[in-house]
Design an enzyme around this catalytic site. Structure first.
Site, PDB file in Angstrom:
ATOM      1  N   GLU A   1     -58.983  90.535  15.269  1.00  0.00           N
ATOM      2  CA  GLU A   1     -59.167  89.920  16.591  1.00  0.00           C
ATOM      3  C   GLU A   1     -60.569  89.366  16.787  1.00  0.00           C
ATOM      4  O   GLU A   1     -60.760  88.340  17.442  1.00  0.00           O
ATOM      5  CB  GLU A   1     -58.870  90.934  17.703  1.00  0.00           C
ATOM      6  CG  GLU A   1     -57.405  91.182  17.974  1.00  0.00           C
ATOM      7  CD  GLU A   1     -56.787  92.200  17.043  1.00  0.00           C
ATOM      8  OE1 GLU A   1     -57.494  92.677  16.121  1.00  0.00           O
ATOM      9  OE2 GLU A   1     -55.604  92.528  17.225  1.00  0.00           O
TER      10      GLU A   1
ATOM     11  N   HIS B   1     -50.829 100.129  24.932  1.00  0.00           N
ATOM     12  CA  HIS B   1     -50.156  98.841  25.102  1.00  0.00           C
ATOM     13  C   HIS B   1     -49.885  98.547  26.563  1.00  0.00           C
ATOM     14  O   HIS B   1     -49.023  97.744  26.879  1.00  0.00           O
ATOM     15  CB  HIS B   1     -48.829  98.828  24.340  1.00  0.00           C
ATOM     16  CG  HIS B   1     -48.975  98.974  22.860  1.00  0.00           C
ATOM     17  ND1 HIS B   1     -49.127 100.192  22.253  1.00  0.00           N
ATOM     18  CD2 HIS B   1     -49.016  98.062  21.873  1.00  0.00           C
ATOM     19  CE1 HIS B   1     -49.245 100.028  20.955  1.00  0.00           C
ATOM     20  NE2 HIS B   1     -49.186  98.745  20.691  1.00  0.00           N
TER      21      HIS B   1
END
Ligand SMILES: Cc1ncc(C[n+]2csc(CCOP(=O)(O)OP(=O)(O)O)c2C)c(N)n1
Ligand SMILES: [Mg+2]
Length: 675
Positions: free
Chosen positions: A411, A478
């Protein structure tokens, strides 16, 4: 004040290995090295006199390498990012010596408007990307801007430099892998001076001075280079650059450099081994090269050249010192690139289709990829698979890999790559698989992209798609709501749509903005229900709140999935308690556009703020504060803040249910508040 003309020896700002049989070319190489050394030394003096502030890291000992790179690079095409040892590179790449000194003096004519510290300036409009302190981060930016140049058909090479210390960062690994994967023409240069601040290489890794051997692990070539020999550097680099330019394959070069000074002005270097410093000075490239040139061209010529360069430096110091101090005017508005005109969108699709939010975003991405050639969509599993939430389904098939790019799990470097693309005129749209993983790219997002315009005046248009929110039993990692974390840092815009049409509009509005825009996409809304979606000429209204209900009792502000809970709650309240609310869907979290909400609060005198993120340091704290500090006198009750508990998001459905606001808890809190 007019800048003094530079000595003729400093032009042109280029040199090839083949030129080295000409005395003038050799003198040019020496002259740039001398000027960089003299300037670094002068900056150190001025720092000690208190005339230059901050951190002063010199490039003494690195000039042979940095001057060679900057002279060899094609200033009209290539991409560079110089480090805290790269003053020679800045001097050669662009600007006048006075510009660079103005940066150090942080005066009114500083190229960063005195907003950014010494040697962090760069020149983004000429592809010299400004460095940030965080080592390793610039590599992926160079990858992105070089990739952008290549996509535009320009035969660019990128130059990315890092130290032995920086070589341990994750970003370096991620960037080397990415460059190899994308087959980008990047020359990676490790300046190995055997120390990271005070830490010797023996305490950093086991490879010692064999760092170039890592190249094989990334599927690229590598070699070691004696960076104390200027002409040797120029020759070896000339050949390497030509190969990289022709093959578009990256290369890793470990450059043996010297630690002639401590880490920075204040460092006495007392951690060096006895005699180590003498060994470094014995290999100092500048006096050694000077001696070679004296032998070939005579001492008088070198003496005269030194005198001319030193006089030029002093004249420049005088001018920069006399330049006025900066003023804070314009500083606050400079956080964002100025508002731009809307893009020339086709008014399509004209006919509404019934879509859920995921489909609406897919439609928006298709529209952007169709109409905007500078757009690039990137993220993990977004290509063949269509993304974890299928928002990018089918895009690869229709638009192809160069524009719909499946990223590796990296990322930070992928965000850095997107930043580099954006700095060079592309407009990347990056999907984070879950918003939580943005933490992996925190530096690139918050300290690099978001501060870019303030620091350098460069636009950094990025759409950062963040599937967020809980209620789906995804557990802690999440389900985060990260708006408060990210918006605590300056420089982001942020949208949080709650309907399919708003999601479509938000994507277009975010895309055409010249700043990094966080697009929060609540996962529970992706498939929650369908609504009509079509081209909406008023798509930019997404930057203001929408009023969903009218009522006199209180002003109710929320956003995201909570909009739907709030709406249901308001219905119940109207029926059971006969109390009606002005209900607002905030939609834009940054910049906040609160006029309509303020007017409502002035009328109702009661404020309810609801959000899914945690209560402490939550976004509601900012909303309540902003709204009530203006309308305190109008308040009839203490504002009510409804949010999640101050916990990590718990996993089991029963626990998560207790953690986040539900319709029942919202009704209970409101009922208690009404009393
Ligand atoms: C990620 C990160 N951590 C810590 C620092 C603080 N810091 C600044 S320079 C430096 C040492 C850098 O060593 P190296 O990369 O070898 O470069 P050199 O200064 O030796 O040229 C450190 C630890 C930083 N800039 N970035
Ligand atoms: Mg080092």
């Amino acid at each position: 004040m007019a800048f003094p003309p530079p000595p003729a020896v400093l032009t042109p700002h280029s040199l090839r290995a083949a030129d080295l049989d000409q005395p003038d070319a050799r003198l040019r190489l020496y002259a740039w090295m001398h000027l960089a050394r003299a300037t670094d030394n002068r900056i150190l003096d001025l720092f000690r006199q208190g005339l230059i502030k901050g951190t002063v890291t010199g490039g003494q000992g690195n000039e042979a390498l940095v001057a060679a790179v900057a002279l060899l690079a094609d200033k009209a095409t290539d991409v560079v990012s110089f480090t805290h040892r790269g003053l020679a590179g800045h001097l050669i790449w662009s600007g006048h010596l006075c510009d660079h000194l103005n940066q150090y003096f942080a005066n009114a004519d500083s190229p960063t408007k005195a907003r950014e510290g010494n040697i962090h300036h760069g020149d983004p409009s000429h592809r010299s990307l400004p460095m940030i302190s965080h080592l390793g981060t610039m590599l992926s930016n160079v990858c992105g801007a070089t990739d952008s140049q290549r996509r535009l058909g320009r035969p660019a090479v990128g130059f990315a430099t890092f130290g032995d210390g920086g070589s341990s960062t994750g970003d370096v690994h991620e960037s080397l892998n990415l460059a190899s994967l994308l087959s980008l023409p990047i020359v990676f240069l490790i300046e190995n001076n055997r120390y990271a601040y005070s830490t010797p290489v023996s305490e950093q890794f086991t490879a010692g001075t064999e760092l170039w051997r890592r190249a094989a692990g990334y599927g690229m070539e590598g070699f070691a280079l004696d960076a104390t020999d200027p002409e040797g550097c120029l020759r070896a680099l000339d050949a390497a650059i030509a190969k990289v330019r022709a093959t578009s394959r990256p290369i890793l070069i470990e450059c043996d450099t010297l630690r002639l000074r401590g880490h920075a002005a204040y460092d006495t270097g007392d951690y060096l081994n006895p005699g180590e410093s003498d060994g470094f000075f014995a290999r100092d490239p500048l006096p050694r090269y000077r001696a070679q040139l004296v032998a070939a061209l005579g001492a008088a010529r070198l003496d005269a050249l030194d005198a001319e360069l030193n006089a030029f430096l002093e004249a420049c110091v005088k001018i920069s010192l006399a330049t006025p101090r900066p003023t804070p005017e314009g500083m606050e508005s400079a956080v964002f690139a100025p508002p731009a005109a809307p893009l020339a969108w086709q008014p399509t699709p004209a006919k509404p289709a019934l879509l859920n939010a995921a489909q609406a975003l897919n439609l928006g991405l298709r529209k952007i990829l169709t109409e905007r050639p500078e757009s690039i969509v990137l993220g993990q599993d977004i290509a063949t698979y269509g993304g974890a939430f299928k928002v990018t389904e089918g895009l690869l098939k229709d638009f192809g890999r160069p524009r719909v790019f499946n990223t590796p799990l990296a990322e930070s470097a992928c965000t850095g790559w997107a930043i580099g693309l954006a700095l060079n005129g592309h407009r990347p749209i990056e999907e984070f698989q879950f918003a939580d993983f943005a933490s992996e790219a925190f530096t690139q997002l918050t300290l690099n992209a978001a501060t870019m315009h303030f620091r350098s005046g460069a636009k950094c248009p990025l759409v950062l798609r963040l599937p967020c929110g809980g209620g789906l039993t995804f557990g802690s990692f999440h389900s985060q709501e990260l708006e408060s974390v990210l918006l605590a840092m300056p420089g982001f815009k942020a949208l949080y749509p709650s309907t399919p049409q708003d999601a479509f509009n938000a994507l277009l509005a975010a895309y055409e903005d010249d700043n990094p825009v966080l697009l929060f996409e609540h996962k529970a809304l992706y498939r929650r229900g369908r609504g009509p979606v079509a081209w909406d000429a008023h798509y930019r209204d997404i930057w203001s709140p929408r009023k969903l209900r009218a009522g006199d009792f209180a002003t109710f502000v929320t956003y995201g999935e909570m909009v739907h809970l709030a709406d249901e709650t308001c219905t119940s309240f109207a029926e059971e308690y006969e109390k009606a609310f002005d209900l607002f869907d905030l939609r834009a979290l940054a910049p906040l556009q609160l006029d309509a909400i303020e007017a409502s609060l002035a009328r109702t005198g009661r404020l309810v703020v609801l959000h899914e993120g945690r209560r402490t340091h939550g976004f509601g704290a900012e909303l309540v504060s902003r709204l009530t500090e203006k309308h305190f006198a109008a308040l009839k009750a203490a504002p009510l803040r409804i949010a999640s508990l101050d916990l990590p998001v718990p996993f089991a459905p029963e626990l998560e249910h207790a953690f986040r606001p539900t319709k029942d808890t919202i009704i209970d809190r409101l009922a208690a508040w009404i009393g």
